[in-house]
Design a protein around this motif. Structure first.
Motif, mmCIF file in Angstrom:
data_model
loop_
_atom_site.group_PDB
_atom_site.id
_atom_site.type_symbol
_atom_site.label_atom_id
_atom_site.label_comp_id
_atom_site.label_asym_id
_atom_site.label_seq_id
_atom_site.Cartn_x
_atom_site.Cartn_y
_atom_site.Cartn_z
ATOM 1 N N VAL A 1 -0.908 -1.119 -4.242
ATOM 2 C CA VAL A 1 -2.200 -0.491 -3.979
ATOM 3 C C VAL A 1 -1.929 0.962 -3.623
ATOM 4 C CG1 VAL A 1 -4.288 -0.517 -2.585
ATOM 5 C CG2 VAL A 1 -3.125 -2.664 -3.113
ATOM 6 N N GLU A 2 -2.414 1.879 -4.441
ATOM 7 C CA GLU A 2 -2.181 3.292 -4.184
ATOM 8 C C GLU A 2 -3.442 3.933 -3.627
ATOM 9 O OE1 GLU A 2 -0.760 7.424 -6.404
ATOM 10 O OE2 GLU A 2 -1.161 5.610 -7.574
ATOM 11 N N ILE A 3 -3.324 4.545 -2.464
ATOM 12 C CA ILE A 3 -4.444 5.303 -1.905
ATOM 13 C C ILE A 3 -4.485 6.642 -2.617
ATOM 14 C CG2 ILE A 3 -5.392 6.379 0.172
ATOM 15 C CD1 ILE A 3 -4.086 4.203 1.822
ATOM 16 N N VAL A 4 -5.574 6.895 -3.310
ATOM 17 C CA VAL A 4 -5.662 8.098 -4.144
ATOM 18 C C VAL A 4 -6.424 9.225 -3.467
ATOM 19 C CG1 VAL A 4 -5.407 6.855 -6.321
ATOM 20 C CG2 VAL A 4 -7.682 7.123 -5.334
ATOM 21 N N ASP A 5 -7.337 8.885 -2.534
ATOM 22 C CA ASP A 5 -8.128 9.905 -1.851
ATOM 23 C C ASP A 5 -8.389 9.486 -0.409
ATOM 24 O OD1 ASP A 5 -8.717 11.805 -4.009
ATOM 25 O OD2 ASP A 5 -9.900 10.180 -4.886
ATOM 26 N N PHE A 6 -8.718 10.472 0.412
ATOM 27 C CA PHE A 6 -9.167 10.202 1.777
ATOM 28 C C PHE A 6 -10.526 10.870 1.968
ATOM 29 C CE2 PHE A 6 -4.593 9.680 2.106
ATOM 30 C CZ PHE A 6 -4.488 8.549 2.898
ATOM 31 N N ILE B 1 0.869 -1.175 0.000
ATOM 32 C CA ILE B 1 0.000 0.000 0.000
ATOM 33 C C ILE B 1 0.903 1.222 0.000
ATOM 34 C CG2 ILE B 1 -1.645 1.381 1.322
ATOM 35 C CD1 ILE B 1 -2.822 -1.101 2.461
ATOM 36 N N SER B 2 0.562 2.202 -0.820
ATOM 37 C CA SER B 2 1.332 3.445 -0.816
ATOM 38 C C SER B 2 0.402 4.636 -0.690
ATOM 39 C CB SER B 2 2.169 3.564 -2.100
ATOM 40 O OG SER B 2 1.332 3.659 -3.234
ATOM 41 N N PHE B 3 0.816 5.603 0.097
ATOM 42 C CA PHE B 3 0.140 6.904 0.138
ATOM 43 C C PHE B 3 1.216 7.966 0.214
ATOM 44 C CE2 PHE B 3 0.775 5.800 4.493
ATOM 45 C CZ PHE B 3 0.792 6.958 5.257
ATOM 46 N N GLY B 4 1.218 8.834 -0.790
ATOM 47 C CA GLY B 4 2.331 9.772 -0.928
ATOM 48 C C GLY B 4 3.604 9.010 -1.210
ATOM 49 N N LEU B 5 4.647 9.289 -0.437
ATOM 50 C CA LEU B 5 5.933 8.610 -0.615
ATOM 51 C C LEU B 5 6.111 7.432 0.333
ATOM 52 C CD1 LEU B 5 8.240 11.753 -1.020
ATOM 53 C CD2 LEU B 5 7.246 10.318 -2.817
ATOM 54 N N VAL B 6 5.072 7.149 1.137
ATOM 55 C CA VAL B 6 5.142 6.039 2.095
ATOM 56 C C VAL B 6 4.684 4.748 1.417
ATOM 57 C CG1 VAL B 6 4.337 5.149 4.304
ATOM 58 C CG2 VAL B 6 4.706 7.610 4.015
ATOM 59 N N ASN B 7 5.502 3.724 1.517
ATOM 60 C CA ASN B 7 5.185 2.424 0.920
ATOM 61 C C ASN B 7 5.192 1.360 2.006
ATOM 62 O OD1 ASN B 7 4.891 0.863 -1.745
ATOM 63 N ND2 ASN B 7 6.508 -0.263 -0.704
ATOM 64 N N ILE B 8 4.089 0.573 2.074
ATOM 65 C CA ILE B 8 3.948 -0.429 3.138
ATOM 66 C C ILE B 8 3.793 -1.812 2.527
ATOM 67 C CG2 ILE B 8 2.685 -1.046 5.231
ATOM 68 C CD1 ILE B 8 1.316 1.741 4.989
ATOM 69 N N PRO B 9 4.770 -2.713 2.671
ATOM 70 C CA PRO B 9 4.575 -4.100 2.216
ATOM 71 C C PRO B 9 3.536 -4.787 3.094
ATOM 72 C CG PRO B 9 6.666 -3.879 3.371
ATOM 73 C CD PRO B 9 6.113 -2.493 3.255
ATOM 74 N N GLY C 1 -9.137 5.638 3.516
ATOM 75 C CA GLY C 1 -8.487 5.816 2.227
ATOM 76 C C GLY C 1 -9.243 5.123 1.107
ATOM 77 N N ILE C 2 -9.288 5.738 -0.066
ATOM 78 C CA ILE C 2 -9.871 5.129 -1.263
ATOM 79 C C ILE C 2 -8.711 4.646 -2.136
ATOM 80 C CG2 ILE C 2 -11.205 5.507 -3.370
ATOM 81 C CD1 ILE C 2 -12.972 5.568 -1.022
ATOM 82 N N ALA C 3 -8.736 3.370 -2.497
ATOM 83 C CA ALA C 3 -7.625 2.792 -3.262
ATOM 84 C C ALA C 3 -8.144 1.825 -4.316
ATOM 85 C CB ALA C 3 -6.668 2.064 -2.313
ATOM 86 N N LYS C 4 -7.264 1.446 -5.233
ATOM 87 C CA LYS C 4 -7.572 0.435 -6.249
ATOM 88 C C LYS C 4 -6.634 -0.751 -6.055
ATOM 89 C CE LYS C 4 -9.590 3.129 -10.043
ATOM 90 N NZ LYS C 4 -9.475 3.456 -11.485
ATOM 91 N N ILE C 5 -7.176 -1.948 -6.238
ATOM 92 C CA ILE C 5 -6.385 -3.166 -6.095
ATOM 93 C C ILE C 5 -6.830 -4.160 -7.152
ATOM 94 C CG2 ILE C 5 -8.005 -4.001 -4.336
ATOM 95 C CD1 ILE C 5 -5.709 -5.641 -3.148
ATOM 96 N N THR C 6 -5.876 -4.886 -7.726
ATOM 97 C CA THR C 6 -6.188 -5.936 -8.700
ATOM 98 C C THR C 6 -6.127 -7.286 -8.004
ATOM 99 O OG1 THR C 6 -5.293 -4.645 -10.531
ATOM 100 C CG2 THR C 6 -5.573 -7.004 -10.900
#
Length: 275
Positions: free
Chosen positions: A91-96, A9-17, A137-142
């Motif tokens: 998974v990128e969080i695009v909105d809150f 998951i990423s939001f901004g420059l933060v990336n979380i495995p 957070g609103i995100a997209k995932i495949t």
């Protein structure tokens, strides 16, 4: 807990495995369909109705029905290429947004999110930020070859990802038949109904709600087991090998032919001598 997806998951420059785990499970009691006469489990086979023969997965292709009986065939290679294009495990969080802005009709399935190797601090940061802001957070995932919309929120100190429907997947209320227009409701009727709601209003305690049908079904099955009311499926009788039988018959016929010819020859020779 079984891992069903790995990525980040990423939001901004933060990336979380992260890893995803199913948050819910189907607790329904599974019943098999048996043949009433011999209690053998019914077998469902994939059969082509036109060719009238059973087929396996190697003989199956995917197709989209354009009109009745008319299909566009999609090759496995084409589908695989699409999967690879959408196969990014990020998974990128695009909105809150605020949770109350999402109607429950959009919710689909919930997954627990756990940090993967090296992701604990970033996981804690996102969790704390969501708690402090009161946002999700609103995100997209495949997942399973489908791009899904999802929300990331906090539940009991754990991050959860909830897949939600796209707007065009939610049917409009205007399509619901027989919904009445605004009827005339008397003040007395409304007051009585409101009073009843107030009397039945309580705090949500999920533990007090039980699946009574499942409990009764479980008790019924247990009582039948205790009473030894158990049936045994009939074993399938081995089919007679018709091919081997025909071969044996044919071999018998073939082996008798020379003897018959020999016997006929002997009879002819004896007849000549007698003359």
């Amino acid at each position: 807990m079984h891992t069903i997806w790995k990525g980040s998951i990423s939001f901004g420059l933060v990336n979380i495995p992260i890893k995803l785990h199913s948050a819910t499970e189907d607790r329904d009691i599974k019943l098999r369909s048996l043949h009433k006469e011999c209690h053998t489990p019914i077998k469902y086979e994939k059969v082509c109705p036109a060719c009238e023969k059973e087929i396996d997965h190697h003989d199956i292709v995917k197709g989209y029905e354009v009109t009745k009986g008319k299909f566009v065939v999609l090759q496995e290679e084409e589908l695989k290429e699409l999967k690879e294009e959408n196969g990014d495990k990020a998974v990128e969080i695009v909105d809150f947004i605020k949770m109350e802005e999402i109607d429950p009709i959009f919710f689909e399935r919930t997954y627990y999110v756990s940090p993967n190797d090296g992701g604990k601090k970033a996981y804690s940061l996102l969790r704390k930020a969501l708690q402090e802001s009161g946002k999700v957070g609103i995100a997209k995932i495949t997942m399973r070859s489908k791009e899904q919309l999802s929300i990331v929120r906090v539940y009991e100190n754990t991050l959860v990802m909830e897949t939600i429907h796209y707007p065009d997947e939610v049917r409009g209320t205007g399509d619901v038949p027989n919904v009445p227009e605004e009827d005339e409701i008397t003040d007395k009727e409304l007051e009585t109904a409101t009073m009843l709601i107030e009397q039945l209003t309580t705090d949500f305690q999920p533990q007090k709600y039980k699946d009574l049908y499942r409990e009764r079904l479980s008790q019924l099955i247990e009582s039948k087991q205790t009473g030894e009311k158990i049936v045994t499926a009939k074993e399938k009788e081995p089919k007679e090998n018709v091919t081997d039988l025909m071969a044996a018959l044919q071999a018998s016929i073939d082996s008798s032919k020379p003897n018959k010819a020999k016997t006929t020859k002997k009879k002819a020779t004896s007849k000549k001598k007698a003359q």
